[in-house]
Each structure stands twice: as structure tokens, then as C-alpha cells.
Design a protein around this motif. Sequence first.
Motif, mmCIF file in Angstrom:
data_model
loop_
_atom_site.group_PDB
_atom_site.id
_atom_site.type_symbol
_atom_site.label_atom_id
_atom_site.label_comp_id
_atom_site.label_asym_id
_atom_site.label_seq_id
_atom_site.Cartn_x
_atom_site.Cartn_y
_atom_site.Cartn_z
ATOM 1 N N ALA A 80 16.191 0.532 1.339
ATOM 2 C CA ALA A 80 15.172 0.467 0.554
ATOM 3 C C ALA A 80 13.923 0.840 0.616
ATOM 4 N N PHE A 81 13.370 0.269 1.807
ATOM 5 C CA PHE A 81 12.122 0.975 2.790
ATOM 6 C C PHE A 81 11.919 1.888 2.323
ATOM 7 N N THR A 82 12.695 2.540 4.265
ATOM 8 C CA THR A 82 12.222 4.246 4.272
ATOM 9 C C THR A 82 13.285 5.421 3.451
ATOM 10 N N GLN A 83 13.833 4.955 2.051
ATOM 11 C CA GLN A 83 13.824 5.114 0.975
ATOM 12 C C GLN A 83 12.317 5.609 -0.246
ATOM 13 N N MET A 84 11.470 4.815 0.009
ATOM 14 C CA MET A 84 10.160 3.962 -0.457
ATOM 15 C C MET A 84 9.273 5.218 0.106
ATOM 16 N N THR A 85 9.061 5.050 1.647
ATOM 17 C CA THR A 85 8.469 5.471 2.385
ATOM 18 C C THR A 85 8.499 7.268 2.437
ATOM 19 N N GLY A 106 11.023 2.380 19.212
ATOM 20 C CA GLY A 106 12.446 2.484 19.400
ATOM 21 C C GLY A 106 13.206 2.942 18.160
ATOM 22 N N LEU A 107 12.436 4.434 17.604
ATOM 23 C CA LEU A 107 13.324 5.038 16.344
ATOM 24 C C LEU A 107 13.225 6.052 16.943
ATOM 25 N N ALA A 108 13.286 6.655 15.605
ATOM 26 C CA ALA A 108 14.082 8.376 16.256
ATOM 27 C C ALA A 108 12.702 8.518 15.497
ATOM 28 N N GLY A 109 12.352 10.114 15.398
ATOM 29 C CA GLY A 109 11.258 11.016 15.328
ATOM 30 C C GLY A 109 11.683 11.334 13.758
ATOM 31 N N ALA A 110 12.491 11.422 13.479
ATOM 32 C CA ALA A 110 13.075 11.569 12.013
ATOM 33 C C ALA A 110 12.826 10.469 11.366
ATOM 34 N N ASP A 111 11.218 10.807 10.628
ATOM 35 C CA ASP A 111 11.094 9.618 9.805
ATOM 36 C C ASP A 111 10.198 10.564 8.990
ATOM 37 N N PRO A 114 8.799 -8.005 9.160
ATOM 38 C CA PRO A 114 9.778 -8.390 8.759
ATOM 39 C C PRO A 114 10.782 -7.119 8.345
ATOM 40 N N LEU A 115 11.033 -6.365 9.155
ATOM 41 C CA LEU A 115 11.908 -5.650 9.015
ATOM 42 C C LEU A 115 12.991 -5.339 10.052
ATOM 43 N N THR A 116 12.744 -6.153 11.205
ATOM 44 C CA THR A 116 13.477 -7.197 11.878
ATOM 45 C C THR A 116 14.373 -7.954 11.819
ATOM 46 N N ARG A 117 14.039 -8.461 10.029
ATOM 47 C CA ARG A 117 14.974 -9.567 9.486
ATOM 48 C C ARG A 117 15.975 -9.507 8.735
ATOM 49 N N MET A 118 15.798 -7.196 8.210
ATOM 50 C CA MET A 118 16.275 -7.148 7.004
ATOM 51 C C MET A 118 17.093 -6.457 7.146
ATOM 52 N N ALA A 119 18.636 -6.760 6.210
ATOM 53 C CA ALA A 119 19.627 -6.354 5.967
ATOM 54 C C ALA A 119 19.733 -4.211 5.735
ATOM 55 N N MET A 120 20.805 -4.491 6.106
ATOM 56 C CA MET A 120 20.944 -2.418 5.818
ATOM 57 C C MET A 120 20.152 -1.953 4.202
ATOM 58 N N PRO A 121 20.674 -2.795 3.397
ATOM 59 C CA PRO A 121 20.141 -1.999 1.721
ATOM 60 C C PRO A 121 19.208 -2.447 2.209
ATOM 61 N N GLN A 122 18.161 -3.589 2.579
ATOM 62 C CA GLN A 122 17.022 -3.416 2.226
ATOM 63 C C GLN A 122 15.690 -2.653 3.297
ATOM 64 N N LEU A 123 16.416 -2.007 4.119
ATOM 65 C CA LEU A 123 16.531 -0.955 5.331
ATOM 66 C C LEU A 123 16.277 -0.162 4.949
ATOM 67 N N SER A 143 1.230 -0.675 0.136
ATOM 68 C CA SER A 143 0.157 -0.337 0.397
ATOM 69 C C SER A 143 0.837 1.561 0.116
ATOM 70 N N TYR A 144 1.534 1.098 1.021
ATOM 71 C CA TYR A 144 3.338 2.212 0.796
ATOM 72 C C TYR A 144 2.938 2.049 -0.932
ATOM 73 N N ALA A 145 3.612 1.863 -1.329
ATOM 74 C CA ALA A 145 4.198 2.015 -2.810
ATOM 75 C C ALA A 145 2.928 2.116 -3.598
ATOM 76 N N GLU A 146 1.790 1.335 -3.898
ATOM 77 C CA GLU A 146 0.760 2.297 -4.617
ATOM 78 C C GLU A 146 0.705 3.616 -4.464
ATOM 79 N N LEU A 147 0.366 3.415 -2.807
ATOM 80 C CA LEU A 147 -0.365 5.445 -2.977
ATOM 81 C C LEU A 147 1.134 6.182 -3.216
ATOM 82 N N ARG A 148 2.176 6.179 -3.280
ATOM 83 C CA ARG A 148 3.618 6.504 -3.718
ATOM 84 C C ARG A 148 3.212 6.568 -5.269
ATOM 85 N N ASP A 149 2.804 5.590 -6.069
ATOM 86 C CA ASP A 149 2.490 5.757 -7.781
ATOM 87 C C ASP A 149 1.721 6.672 -7.583
ATOM 88 N N LEU A 150 0.904 6.408 -6.962
ATOM 89 C CA LEU A 150 -0.709 7.031 -7.366
ATOM 90 C C LEU A 150 -0.378 8.638 -7.126
#
Length: 284
Positions: A104-109, A161-166, A93-102, A52-59
Motif C-alpha cells: 500500500a505504501f509503495t503504490q501510494m508513492t 538494501g532496496l532496488a533501484g526500481a522505485d 515503521p516500514l521495517t515493522r510492516m507486513a506485506m499488504p501495508q508495504l 506529506s507523500y499523501a498530501e503531495l499526491r492529492d495536490l
Amino acid sequence: MTITDDIHPMQNQQPMAGYRGIHFEWQVSDDHKVATIMLNRPDRKNPLTFDSYAELRDLFRALSYASDIKTVVITGAGGNFCSGGDVHEIIGPLTRMAMPQLLAFTQMTGDLVKAIRACPQPVVAAVAGVCAGAGAILTMAADIRLGTADCKTAFLFTRVGLAGADMGACAILPRIIGQGRASELLYTGRVMSGQEGLDWGFYNQLHESDQVLAAAQTLAAQIAAGPTFAHGVTKRCLHQEWNMGVDEAIDAEARAQAICMQTQDFHRAYHAFVARQKPVFEGD
């Protein structure tokens, strides 16, 4: 790039009135001018997923080329706006990802927020109930926000446990409510009440829960009746002038306004005034 580098009428490659959302509902008003995006997983308070993140971005990217849609309303089904990223479908799923995948996700959001800010249509958020995490970010990214007295808005990243910088929160939120108030919300993750949001300028209006969507659609229709091209220029100026000095902004607005004076809508407004009639804008 400055305000006037890419000002142009929206080129409609494919009418958006016939768009069909996969991960949310897409509704268009009878005159095809106001589109409503409804996040529709009410049993879970409308959380977002990778898809849904990706579809909203593309829309929102596609809306840059849609001249049939004049304004956009975003809301949630079932009495809540959005509870943020789905715990099971995103957080786990994010807790199991490596840095490149993480990354890619944060840049997509982040690209979703960029797409909302870049689309020429004014975006109105209609918020009731829970508006948390990424849901609060979507609301923040809108141009105008309507809420309810009992809505609960929380930038709760620090609570997991994350930054407010999102997704641009550290840049955009202080510009809406001020540095100190934004700092408090981003450090504590606490809930901002509807009344606080109104008092602080986050929400433009408060309505009853069963009326907030209709109020947002009415406001969107009023804006849609205005000069579409000029509204797109206003939105671009509001966004890009954050990075300008006052003198630079005045010069950029002079160029932008001169371009608007070449539109047919500007001429229609003059002739309607002379004839003592209400102008009917057509967006060209």
C-alpha cells in the motif's frame, strides 16, 4: 487510452490559488498563474513523511481540475531540496510492516509520480543541495529541472538494501539520461554532481544556489504566459508517446493538434500576428 481520449480544457472545480498546504508551503504568484511548492523541514533537509507523500499526491491530482494554476515549481527550503523518506518517520515503521501495508505504501508513492506526470501543468524542479532518494524521484518526475553546480542528486535505494526500481525510476530515468548512465546510478546509489546532471541532460540549467528558485519561477512564468490548453496537450503527448510506435505517435499528434486548432488561443495568435501584436493567451 490514447492522447486524444480525454483531452479537454481544465475544469476548475475549486480555485487552487487559495490552497493551504499542511506539510509544505504553497505560494502563488501575484497573477495567480505560477504555484510554488516548498518542502519545508530545513533542519532535516526536507524529508518526506507518510502524510506529506499523501498530501503531495492529492495536490497534484487536484491540479488536473485547476484552471487558475498554469505552471508549478517544486523546491526545498534551507538550501536543500529533499533528503528522501524520513528515516525515523518512514524507514523505521516500514521495517515493522507486513506485506499488504508495504505494498500500500509503495503504490501510494508511485501514485505521487503518476499524479505529477498526469497533471496538465508543466512542473519545474528547482534543486539545490541534497536531492536524494524520493527527492531525486520528485526531481526526475518534473518536466524541467534546474539545479546548482554543488547539488548532490542520488538514487540511493540500493545503499539501504532496496532496488533501484522505485517510483518508476527504471522506466523514467533511462529516458532522460540513457540506459547505461541510469543503470550506474541505480546500481551504485552514488551521487550525480550538478555538472554531470547538466552534461547528461538531467538538469536543463545550472544556477547559483541563491538564484535557482527565482530562475525556475521566471521560466515557469514564461511558460504560463503561453497557451495553457496546448501545453497540457504537449505534456500528455510527451508522456504517452513513450508507449507508442512512431507512426502511432504521428497519428495521435495529428488528432491532438487538430483539437488545439479549435481553441480560441489559436485564433488569438493568428489575429495578433495579422495585427503585428503579441498574442495574449487565455487558455481556452
